[in-house]
Design an enzyme around this catalytic site. Structure first.
Site, short mmCIF file in Angstrom:
data_model
loop_
_atom_site.label_atom_id
_atom_site.label_comp_id
_atom_site.label_asym_id
_atom_site.label_seq_id
_atom_site.Cartn_x
_atom_site.Cartn_y
_atom_site.Cartn_z
N GLY A 231 0.85 -1.19 0.00
CA GLY A 231 0.00 0.00 0.00
C GLY A 231 0.88 1.24 0.00
N GLY B 203 -0.38 4.88 -0.88
CA GLY B 203 -1.40 5.52 -0.06
C GLY B 203 -0.76 6.55 0.85
N LYS B 204 -1.59 7.36 1.51
CA LYS B 204 -1.05 8.41 2.37
C LYS B 204 -0.23 7.82 3.52
CE LYS B 204 -4.67 11.73 1.21
NZ LYS B 204 -5.85 12.49 1.67
N MET B 205 -0.76 6.76 4.14
CA MET B 205 -0.01 6.12 5.21
C MET B 205 1.18 5.34 4.66
SD MET B 205 -0.89 6.79 8.30
CE MET B 205 -0.21 5.40 9.21
N ARG C 157 13.62 11.13 -0.96
CA ARG C 157 14.89 10.41 -0.82
C ARG C 157 15.29 9.81 -2.17
NH1 ARG C 157 16.77 8.40 4.05
NH2 ARG C 157 18.36 7.55 2.68
N GLY D 145 -1.46 -1.94 9.93
CA GLY D 145 -2.27 -0.81 10.39
C GLY D 145 -3.61 -0.73 9.70
N HIS E 138 -12.83 11.04 11.57
CA HIS E 138 -11.80 10.72 10.59
C HIS E 138 -12.10 11.41 9.25
CE1 HIS E 138 -10.61 7.57 13.43
NE2 HIS E 138 -9.49 7.45 12.74
N HIS E 139 -11.11 11.40 8.39
CA HIS E 139 -11.24 11.92 7.04
C HIS E 139 -12.32 11.14 6.28
CE1 HIS E 139 -9.02 8.38 5.53
NE2 HIS E 139 -8.34 8.51 6.66
N LYS F 229 -12.07 7.29 4.74
CA LYS F 229 -12.01 6.08 5.55
C LYS F 229 -13.25 5.25 5.29
CE LYS F 229 -11.28 4.50 10.33
NZ LYS F 229 -10.20 3.58 9.92
N THR G 154 -9.66 2.11 16.31
CA THR G 154 -9.29 2.70 17.60
C THR G 154 -10.50 2.80 18.52
OG1 THR G 154 -7.53 3.98 16.55
CG2 THR G 154 -8.30 4.74 18.70
#
Length: 266
Positions: A8, A11-13, A48, A97, A153-154, A157, A164
């Site tokens: 993934g 993705g943002k995460m 990087r 996650g 949440h955003h 989701k 959580t």
């Protein structure tokens, strides 16, 4: 050196995870998997350019070729289950996650990891502040057993309530048990307006653009209320906990559910 693959990755995460791994001492990013951007180099995307890792669309090929120690997964419900199976099959420790898995699925992977003596982690939240929020809420519930949870949440989701919020409710229930709250005769004029009912406490989910990850636990008693709130302002907030998890799972021979079981261990 701990070799890490991120699934993934675009993705943002996933991007934050790739960046955090690339910048962490003792960790080496050796693979990035996503269904988009196949053939592109992940390095320039995380600031990087020296990181020469090409995006792949085939997780199993990456696991076989790179032989990583850890797989970080931030994909989606429906995909994460197969990724965990592949990781355990190839002796790779999963750090997951992605939320939305059922209790039965988590129990299955826990048993599978145990049989293979492979460490791993499934965590609804990697923000250390969120773990402290849950710990404090459970302690407060000993004295304030009437509880409601609001998680925000955003709007991208897909699962509700959040992992959580469910984990928080589970921890609070271990302290106060199943306890009906409010008026027995209450009724909803709009279906669902009182939120979901978990062992007597109500959980409310908010989804809006502009949010990242936020949660309030509101506890009430005669003449007073107590609110415990945590806010993740950016996804960087999850990275210290994630990197800690990667370092710890390589020394485990079982799968753990909840980062608090690594953070608060004796």
């Amino acid at each position: 050196m701990i070799k890490v693959v991120v699934s993934g990755a675009l993705g943002k995460m996933g991007l934050e995870s790739c960046k955090a791994v690339a910048n962490a001492d003792g960790l080496l990013l050796v693979g990035a998997v996503d269904h988009q951007g196949i053939g592109d180099c992940i390095g320039p995307l995380i600031g990087r350019p020296d990181v020469d890792v090409t995006l792949s669309g085939n997780l199993e090929e990456v696991l076989l070729y790179q032989k990583p120690d850890v797989l970080i997964d931030f994909t989606r419900p429906g995909a994460v289950q197969g990724n965990i199976e592949l990781a355990l099959k190839h002796g790779v420790r999963p750090v997951v996650g992605t939320t939305g898995m059922s209790t039965q699925e988590i129990e299955h992977f826990t048993a599978l990891a145990q049989s293979k003596k492979i460490g791993g982690l499934i965590a609804p939240n990697f923000a250390i502040g969120a773990l402290l929020m849950m710990k404090f809420a459970a302690e407060a519930a000993k004295y304030f057993p009437n509880v409601e949870i609001i998680e925000l949440h955003h709007d991208q989701k897909v699962d509700a309530p959040s992992g959580t919020a469910l984990k928080t409710a589970e921890i609070i229930t271990s302290v106060r048990g199943n306890r009906p709250q409010g008026m027995p005769s209450e009724f909803e004029k709009i279906q669902g307006v009182r939120g979901g009912n978990y062992e007597g406490m109500r959980i409310h989910s908010v989804r809006l653009p502009g949010l990242v990850a936020h949660q309030e636990v509101i506890l009430g008693d005669i003449g007073q209320t107590l609110t415990i709130r945590h806010d993740s302002i950016s996804r960087e907030s999850f990275m210290p906990g994630l990197i800690m998890a990667v370092r710890k799972v390589v020394n485990l021979e079982h799968l753990v559910y909840g980062l608090e079981n690594l953070l608060f261990q004796n």
